[in-house]
Design a protein around this motif. Structure first.
Motif, PDB file in Angstrom:
ATOM      1  N   TRP A 134       0.809  -1.217   0.000  1.00  0.00           N
ATOM      2  CA  TRP A 134       0.000   0.000   0.000  1.00  0.00           C
ATOM      3  C   TRP A 134       0.844   1.269   0.000  1.00  0.00           C
ATOM      4  CZ3 TRP A 134      -5.344   0.855  -0.022  1.00  0.00           C
ATOM      5  CH2 TRP A 134      -6.120  -0.304  -0.073  1.00  0.00           C
ATOM      6  N   ILE A 135       2.089   1.175   0.473  1.00  0.00           N
ATOM      7  CA  ILE A 135       2.952   2.356   0.532  1.00  0.00           C
ATOM      8  C   ILE A 135       4.407   1.912   0.546  1.00  0.00           C
ATOM      9  CG2 ILE A 135       2.829   2.474   3.053  1.00  0.00           C
ATOM     10  CD1 ILE A 135       2.993   5.564   2.796  1.00  0.00           C
ATOM     11  N   ASP A 136       5.236   2.640  -0.160  1.00  0.00           N
ATOM     12  CA  ASP A 136       6.654   2.326  -0.258  1.00  0.00           C
ATOM     13  C   ASP A 136       7.370   2.643   1.060  1.00  0.00           C
ATOM     14  OD1 ASP A 136       9.572   3.550  -1.157  1.00  0.00           O
ATOM     15  OD2 ASP A 136       8.958   1.764  -2.300  1.00  0.00           O
ATOM     16  N   THR A 137       8.252   1.774   1.456  1.00  0.00           N
ATOM     17  CA  THR A 137       8.988   1.930   2.713  1.00  0.00           C
ATOM     18  C   THR A 137       9.774   3.227   2.758  1.00  0.00           C
ATOM     19  OG1 THR A 137       9.096  -0.456   3.029  1.00  0.00           O
ATOM     20  CG2 THR A 137      10.721   0.860   4.217  1.00  0.00           C
ATOM     21  N   ASP A 138      10.363   3.647   1.633  1.00  0.00           N
ATOM     22  CA  ASP A 138      11.132   4.893   1.629  1.00  0.00           C
ATOM     23  C   ASP A 138      10.246   6.098   1.955  1.00  0.00           C
ATOM     24  OD1 ASP A 138      13.532   3.630   1.092  1.00  0.00           O
ATOM     25  OD2 ASP A 138      13.367   3.909  -1.080  1.00  0.00           O
ATOM     26  N   ILE A 139       9.002   6.061   1.505  1.00  0.00           N
ATOM     27  CA  ILE A 139       8.068   7.149   1.832  1.00  0.00           C
ATOM     28  C   ILE A 139       7.776   7.146   3.331  1.00  0.00           C
ATOM     29  CG2 ILE A 139       5.696   7.994   1.527  1.00  0.00           C
ATOM     30  CD1 ILE A 139       5.881   6.916  -1.386  1.00  0.00           C
ATOM     31  N   VAL A 140       7.513   5.981   3.892  1.00  0.00           N
ATOM     32  CA  VAL A 140       7.226   5.887   5.324  1.00  0.00           C
ATOM     33  C   VAL A 140       8.434   6.367   6.129  1.00  0.00           C
ATOM     34  CG1 VAL A 140       6.634   4.351   7.243  1.00  0.00           C
ATOM     35  CG2 VAL A 140       5.567   4.013   5.004  1.00  0.00           C
ATOM     36  N   LYS A 141       9.622   5.928   5.759  1.00  0.00           N
ATOM     37  CA  LYS A 141      10.842   6.357   6.465  1.00  0.00           C
ATOM     38  C   LYS A 141      10.996   7.870   6.399  1.00  0.00           C
ATOM     39  CE  LYS A 141      13.816   2.299   5.871  1.00  0.00           C
ATOM     40  NZ  LYS A 141      15.030   1.807   5.168  1.00  0.00           N
ATOM     41  N   SER A 142      10.841   8.418   5.212  1.00  0.00           N
ATOM     42  CA  SER A 142      11.003   9.863   5.017  1.00  0.00           C
ATOM     43  C   SER A 142       9.973  10.659   5.814  1.00  0.00           C
ATOM     44  CB  SER A 142      10.885  10.182   3.524  1.00  0.00           C
ATOM     45  OG  SER A 142      10.884  11.567   3.307  1.00  0.00           O
ATOM     46  N   GLU A 143       8.711  10.239   5.749  1.00  0.00           N
ATOM     47  CA  GLU A 143       7.643  10.954   6.448  1.00  0.00           C
ATOM     48  C   GLU A 143       7.787  10.831   7.967  1.00  0.00           C
ATOM     49  OE1 GLU A 143       5.224  13.058   5.307  1.00  0.00           O
ATOM     50  OE2 GLU A 143       6.287  12.915   3.411  1.00  0.00           O
TER      51      GLU A 143
END
Length: 189
Positions: A134-143
């Motif tokens: 549902w969501i890329d890990t890099d986006i979660v890490k960055s956010e």
């Protein structure tokens, strides 16, 4: 001290599943009043469809407002909010709309991209599986970094933090619940 814990599940991930069921047990252990938001009647095939996601959010938010309408938050010394998937969006938006987000502590289980529009900085902890479709890990890490949200990763975990290896999943669930309990205990005054 009066405490309440609100639980906002996902669309297909109900309050009877591990990432909601066990945190409820932990919150009860620490004398939180429990309130579940059991919403439903969502459209089918939501994933990847922005219009259906928006419709689902609106449905969930309206139902959450109705389900929780009898709560007087000024009576509580502590408010814990636990969200899973779309529940992370709905709960964050709900707290913001009701102007209670400064009183709340959050646990975000497998947030979706829209969650980060409403998550308040330094408001909680987040759990994410590195194989969450549902969501890329890099986006979660960055956010999470941008918002100063402590992030726990489950390697190869999906949107339910599961890998398909039952033994490994049970061990990981135990670790996740230990972190959850530590977070809940840390907020008790």
């Amino acid at each position: 001290m009066k405490k309440i814990a609100l639980f906002f599940p996902g669309i297909g991930y109900t309050c009877d599943k591990p990432l909601i069921y066990y945190p409820e047990k932990i919150a009860k252990k620490y004398s939180y009043e429990i309130k579940e938001v059991r919403y439903g009647n969502f459209p089918k095939n939501i994933k990847g469809d922005k219009e259906k996601m928006k419709e689902s959010f609106n449905i969930a938010f309206q139902q959450a407002k109705e389900i929780l309408s009898d709560i007087n938050y000024s009576e509580y010394d502590e408010i814990l909010i636990v969200g899973k998937s779309i529940g992370t969006v709905v709960s964050s938006y709900y707290a913001k709309e009701l102007s209670i987000e400064d009183k709340c502590r959050f646990i975000y289980y497998t947030p979706v991209a829209q969650s980060f529009k409403y998550i308040k900085p330094s408001s909680g902890i987040c759990f994410h599986g590195t194989s969450d479709s549902w969501i890329d890990t890099d986006i979660v890490k960055s956010e999470c970094s941008r918002l100063d949200i402590h992030l726990y990763l489950t390697e190869n975990g999906n949107h339910s933090l599961e890998t398909g290896d039952v033994e490994a999943d049970l061990k990981e669930l135990s670790l996740v619940m230990n972190e959850t309990e530590n977070y809940i205990k840390a907020g008790i005054k």
